[in-house]
Design an enzyme around this catalytic site. Structure first.
Site, mmCIF file in Angstrom:
data_model
loop_
_atom_site.group_PDB
_atom_site.id
_atom_site.type_symbol
_atom_site.label_atom_id
_atom_site.label_comp_id
_atom_site.label_asym_id
_atom_site.label_seq_id
_atom_site.Cartn_x
_atom_site.Cartn_y
_atom_site.Cartn_z
ATOM 1 N N ASP A 1 -58.909 -65.511 23.615
ATOM 2 C CA ASP A 1 -59.481 -66.602 23.819
ATOM 3 C C ASP A 1 -58.449 -67.617 25.487
ATOM 4 N N ASP B 1 -44.085 -72.390 16.944
ATOM 5 C CA ASP B 1 -45.186 -71.347 16.206
ATOM 6 C C ASP B 1 -46.030 -72.552 15.103
ATOM 7 N N SER C 1 -56.738 -64.342 12.806
ATOM 8 C CA SER C 1 -57.959 -64.357 12.746
ATOM 9 C C SER C 1 -58.695 -62.922 12.617
ATOM 10 N N THR D 1 -65.296 -71.854 13.416
ATOM 11 C CA THR D 1 -66.402 -69.889 13.494
ATOM 12 C C THR D 1 -67.774 -69.925 13.039
ATOM 13 N N GLU E 1 -67.878 -67.352 11.021
ATOM 14 C CA GLU E 1 -68.035 -66.885 10.191
ATOM 15 C C GLU E 1 -67.865 -68.141 8.823
ATOM 16 N N TYR F 1 -60.205 -66.060 5.419
ATOM 17 C CA TYR F 1 -60.214 -66.752 6.712
ATOM 18 C C TYR F 1 -61.321 -67.808 6.951
ATOM 19 N N LYS G 1 -60.798 -71.611 7.344
ATOM 20 C CA LYS G 1 -61.177 -71.679 8.701
ATOM 21 C C LYS G 1 -62.085 -73.128 8.771
ATOM 22 N N HIS H 1 -67.488 -63.528 20.613
ATOM 23 C CA HIS H 1 -67.345 -63.209 21.930
ATOM 24 C C HIS H 1 -66.350 -62.523 21.796
ATOM 25 N N ARG I 1 -60.356 -58.060 23.941
ATOM 26 C CA ARG I 1 -60.218 -58.069 23.059
ATOM 27 C C ARG I 1 -59.092 -57.599 22.482
HETATM 28 P P1 NAP Z 1 -56.635 -63.532 18.208
HETATM 29 O O1 NAP Z 1 -56.661 -62.593 20.077
HETATM 30 O O2 NAP Z 1 -56.921 -63.019 17.626
HETATM 31 O O3 NAP Z 1 -55.844 -64.525 19.213
HETATM 32 C C1 NAP Z 1 -55.004 -64.859 17.895
HETATM 33 C C2 NAP Z 1 -54.120 -66.342 18.974
HETATM 34 O O4 NAP Z 1 -52.817 -66.985 17.854
HETATM 35 C C3 NAP Z 1 -52.628 -65.019 19.465
HETATM 36 O O5 NAP Z 1 -52.128 -66.045 20.082
HETATM 37 C C4 NAP Z 1 -51.798 -65.351 18.198
HETATM 38 O O6 NAP Z 1 -50.243 -65.597 18.421
HETATM 39 C C5 NAP Z 1 -52.054 -66.233 17.965
HETATM 40 N N1 NAP Z 1 -50.992 -67.062 16.445
HETATM 41 C C6 NAP Z 1 -51.283 -66.466 15.444
HETATM 42 N N2 NAP Z 1 -50.862 -67.288 14.446
HETATM 43 C C7 NAP Z 1 -49.957 -67.806 14.793
HETATM 44 C C8 NAP Z 1 -48.837 -68.783 14.336
HETATM 45 N N3 NAP Z 1 -48.092 -68.603 13.334
HETATM 46 N N4 NAP Z 1 -48.282 -69.780 15.557
HETATM 47 C C9 NAP Z 1 -48.821 -70.070 16.710
HETATM 48 N N5 NAP Z 1 -50.059 -68.636 16.864
HETATM 49 C C10 NAP Z 1 -50.525 -68.162 16.901
HETATM 50 O O7 NAP Z 1 -58.331 -64.412 18.350
HETATM 51 P P2 NAP Z 1 -59.176 -65.104 20.290
HETATM 52 O O8 NAP Z 1 -60.248 -63.873 19.687
HETATM 53 O O9 NAP Z 1 -58.203 -65.318 20.585
HETATM 54 O O10 NAP Z 1 -59.897 -66.414 18.594
HETATM 55 C C11 NAP Z 1 -58.972 -67.310 19.628
HETATM 56 C C12 NAP Z 1 -59.726 -68.324 17.939
HETATM 57 O O11 NAP Z 1 -60.822 -68.561 17.626
HETATM 58 C C13 NAP Z 1 -59.388 -68.471 16.763
HETATM 59 O O12 NAP Z 1 -58.190 -69.505 16.268
HETATM 60 C C14 NAP Z 1 -59.623 -67.592 16.186
HETATM 61 O O13 NAP Z 1 -59.821 -67.379 14.155
HETATM 62 C C15 NAP Z 1 -61.407 -68.091 16.335
HETATM 63 N N6 NAP Z 1 -62.078 -67.746 17.165
HETATM 64 C C16 NAP Z 1 -62.728 -66.672 17.201
HETATM 65 C C17 NAP Z 1 -64.036 -66.421 17.783
HETATM 66 C C18 NAP Z 1 -63.916 -64.781 18.289
HETATM 67 O O14 NAP Z 1 -65.029 -64.146 18.557
HETATM 68 N N7 NAP Z 1 -62.755 -64.114 19.300
HETATM 69 C C19 NAP Z 1 -65.073 -66.516 16.986
HETATM 70 C C20 NAP Z 1 -65.001 -67.993 16.256
HETATM 71 C C21 NAP Z 1 -63.256 -68.162 16.456
HETATM 72 P P3 NAP Z 1 -49.481 -63.704 18.795
HETATM 73 O O15 NAP Z 1 -49.811 -63.077 19.824
HETATM 74 O O16 NAP Z 1 -47.530 -64.144 18.932
HETATM 75 O O17 NAP Z 1 -49.615 -62.578 17.702
HETATM 76 O O1 F7E Z 2 -66.107 -57.237 12.559
HETATM 77 C C1 F7E Z 2 -67.705 -54.819 10.639
HETATM 78 C C2 F7E Z 2 -67.353 -55.695 9.929
HETATM 79 O O2 F7E Z 2 -63.422 -57.155 12.960
HETATM 80 C C3 F7E Z 2 -67.336 -57.416 13.008
HETATM 81 C C4 F7E Z 2 -63.506 -62.659 14.469
HETATM 82 O O3 F7E Z 2 -62.538 -63.194 15.707
HETATM 83 O O4 F7E Z 2 -65.711 -63.329 14.740
HETATM 84 C C5 F7E Z 2 -64.601 -61.861 14.551
HETATM 85 O O5 F7E Z 2 -65.225 -61.730 13.005
HETATM 86 C C6 F7E Z 2 -68.217 -56.861 11.674
HETATM 87 C C7 F7E Z 2 -68.049 -57.179 10.102
HETATM 88 O O6 F7E Z 2 -64.881 -59.387 13.892
HETATM 89 C C8 F7E Z 2 -65.722 -52.023 11.165
HETATM 90 O O7 F7E Z 2 -66.947 -55.392 8.589
HETATM 91 C C9 F7E Z 2 -67.181 -51.701 10.916
HETATM 92 O O8 F7E Z 2 -69.167 -56.948 9.626
HETATM 93 O O9 F7E Z 2 -64.932 -57.353 14.783
HETATM 94 P P1 F7E Z 2 -65.319 -57.922 13.174
HETATM 95 P P2 F7E Z 2 -65.233 -60.572 12.568
HETATM 96 O O10 F7E Z 2 -64.721 -60.315 11.916
HETATM 97 O O11 F7E Z 2 -67.433 -60.926 13.186
HETATM 98 C C10 F7E Z 2 -65.523 -63.519 14.044
HETATM 99 C C11 F7E Z 2 -67.038 -64.999 14.754
HETATM 100 C C12 F7E Z 2 -64.108 -64.402 13.634
HETATM 101 O O12 F7E Z 2 -64.216 -66.007 14.031
HETATM 102 C C13 F7E Z 2 -62.491 -63.989 13.853
HETATM 103 O O13 F7E Z 2 -61.825 -64.417 14.180
HETATM 104 O O14 F7E Z 2 -68.056 -55.774 11.621
HETATM 105 N N1 F7E Z 2 -67.308 -53.534 11.201
HETATM 106 N N2 F7E Z 2 -66.216 -51.098 10.829
HETATM 107 C C14 F7E Z 2 -65.958 -53.062 11.306
HETATM 108 N N3 F7E Z 2 -65.141 -54.595 11.538
HETATM 109 C C15 F7E Z 2 -64.190 -54.128 12.365
HETATM 110 N N4 F7E Z 2 -62.858 -54.655 12.573
HETATM 111 N N5 F7E Z 2 -63.354 -52.688 12.549
HETATM 112 C C16 F7E Z 2 -64.417 -51.911 11.668
HETATM 113 O O15 F7E Z 2 -63.739 -50.734 11.222
#
Ligand code: NAP
Ligand code: F7E
Length: 340
Positions: A15, A59, A85, A126, A128, A150, A154, A180, A185
């Site tokens: 993101d 950090d 995350s 989130t 979640e 997690y 959150k 998303h 990703r």
């Molecule tokens: P992501 O790809 O896992 O990126 C996480 C970022 O956090 C990376 O840049 C990581 O840096 C940084 N980070 C981790 N620990 C840190 C620390 N101690 N200090 C400073 N930076 C740190 O996550 P994302 O998918 O872009 O998601 C962005 C945010 O939205 C997260 O807070 C996630 O929990 C939340 N979120 C995501 C989703 C989704 O579906 N993607 C949905 C709802 C909420 P490094 O490169 O150094 O590891």
């Molecule tokens: O899992 C199932 C798993 O890890 C989605 C994060 O961005 O979105 C993300 O969390 C589903 C789960 O995402 C595998 O059990 C099956 O039911 O892609 P995921 P997540 O857990 O939904 C939320 C909104 C966030 O906030 C989080 O930061 O898929 N699943 N087989 C698997 N999941 C993974 N990772 N790997 C598998 O092999």
């Protein structure tokens, strides 16, 4: 007024890079807080951002580094996207997850209050947090029932952000974003794991079956590029508030696998149930997908589906990319990346 300044944490993540693209397009000065890593100089930030974003070493666990960033750049907006995350990983590293995803947010809010209380703050909450859902669609009023370390961290950070808004009048908003995805990703989230494997299969780079955990989980999957627009819109409102962001459509992991293989012209026939369920190439009977219980989670979120009517009405936000387009976009990008 001159150009705005924004600090983004998590700029090296999915993101963070999309949000940086959006803010740069809007002529913001963008500061990215990056953690030091020992092995990969000069940066893990995406290459196209190197010359455009100011990288600031920091950090979330080090409040001094957060304070230094706020002091030095005097941001108009602060987007906290940094987190541990990965939901599955949060059972393996619950302390670290709680520290980053909760205390890290406290470090930022505390610094904003002390040093620049007119900074507008975005917290990445989130879906979640809804966890074990009771409503068919989840909106801002739905009950929270987190199901992982997690989600617990959150949810605490979510309430902390609201508490700072109410206690100190800080313009702090939470985006309750549903899953998303996109080509940026991380490779251990299920969507990217699938599209990467499918691309490798198409290119003849693997003949092993794809191993997954729970195929029945239902998620509301949208495109990350659409969702960062919502983050920005939240901080442009006169009043801070919390918004659910999602597409309103839900698909199972199995549906995602079907769509990804369909994008390379393969249809899957499923046989068996539970841990014995397998997916075969309908044309030649080759085993393509199997379940490996090692990917099961100790507690699962079965179904998520967003009701984003508040964001649609108040922010005029709409997702543009459909589920089918998202899957094709990710498979295409992985085919391109794996061909190089
Ligand atoms: P992501 O790809 O896992 O990126 C996480 C970022 O956090 C990376 O840049 C990581 O840096 C940084 N980070 C981790 N620990 C840190 C620390 N101690 N200090 C400073 N930076 C740190 O996550 P994302 O998918 O872009 O998601 C962005 C945010 O939205 C997260 O807070 C996630 O929990 C939340 N979120 C995501 C989703 C989704 O579906 N993607 C949905 C709802 C909420 P490094 O490169 O150094 O590891
Ligand atoms: O899992 C199932 C798993 O890890 C989605 C994060 O961005 O979105 C993300 O969390 C589903 C789960 O995402 C595998 O059990 C099956 O039911 O892609 P995921 P997540 O857990 O939904 C939320 C909104 C966030 O906030 C989080 O930061 O898929 N699943 N087989 C698997 N999941 C993974 N990772 N790997 C598998 O092999």
């Amino acid at each position: 007024m001159g150009n705005k300044t924004a600090i983004i944490t998590g700029i090296t993540g999915q993101d963070g890079s999309h949000l940086a693209d959006l803010l740069l397009e809007k002529n913001y000065r963008v500061i990215g807080i990056v953690r030091r890593i020992s092995t990969e100089p000069p940066s893990r930030m995406r290459r196209h951002l190197w010359d455009k974003v100011t990288q600031f070493p920091g950090d979330l666990l080090d409040s001094v580094s957060i304070e230094n960033a706020i002091n030095e750049f005097q941001p108009d907006e602060f987007y906290n996207l940094a987190a541990q995350s990965h939901v599955g990983m949060s059972w393996k590293q619950p302390e670290l997850t709680s520290a980053i995803d909760y205390f890290g947010v406290l470090n930022i809010l505390k610094a904003i209050k002390l040093l620049k209380p007119d900074t507008r703050f975005y917290q990445a909450s989130t879906s979640e947090m809804f966890g074990k859902v009771e409503d068919e669609f989840q909106n801002e009023k739905s009950r929270f029932y987190p199901r992982s370390p997690y989600a617990v961290a959150k949810l605490a950070a979510h309430w902390l952000t609201i508490n700072y808004r109410e206690s100190y009048d800080i313009h702090a908003s939470c985006g309750i974003l549903f899953n998303h995805e996109g080509p940026r990703r991380g490779k251990d989230f299920v969507t990217r794991k699938i599209t990467l494997h499918v691309a490798k299969h198409k290119l003849g780079k693997t003949d092993k079956p794809l191993e997954l955990g729970n195929l029945n989980s239902m998620r509301d999957w949208g495109y990350a590029g659409d969702y960062v627009r919502a983050m920005w819109l939240m901080l442009q409102q006169d009043e801070p508030d919390d918004y659910v962001i999602g597409t309103g459509k839900s698909h199972s992991v199995r549906d995602f696998v079907n769509a990804a293989y369909a994008a390379i012209g393969i249809s899957i026939t499923w046989q068996g149930e539970g841990v014995d369920e397998k997916g075969y190439d309908s044309t030649n009977g080759k085993l393509l997908v199997q379940v490996n219980p090692k990917f099961f989670r100790p507690a699962e979120v079965d179904l998520l589906r967003a009701d984003s009517s508040k964001a649609r009405e108040k922010l005029q936000w709409e997702p543009e990319v459909t589920f089918e387009d998202l899957v094709s976009m990710m498979v295409e990008a992985d085919l391109k990346e794996e061909s190089n």
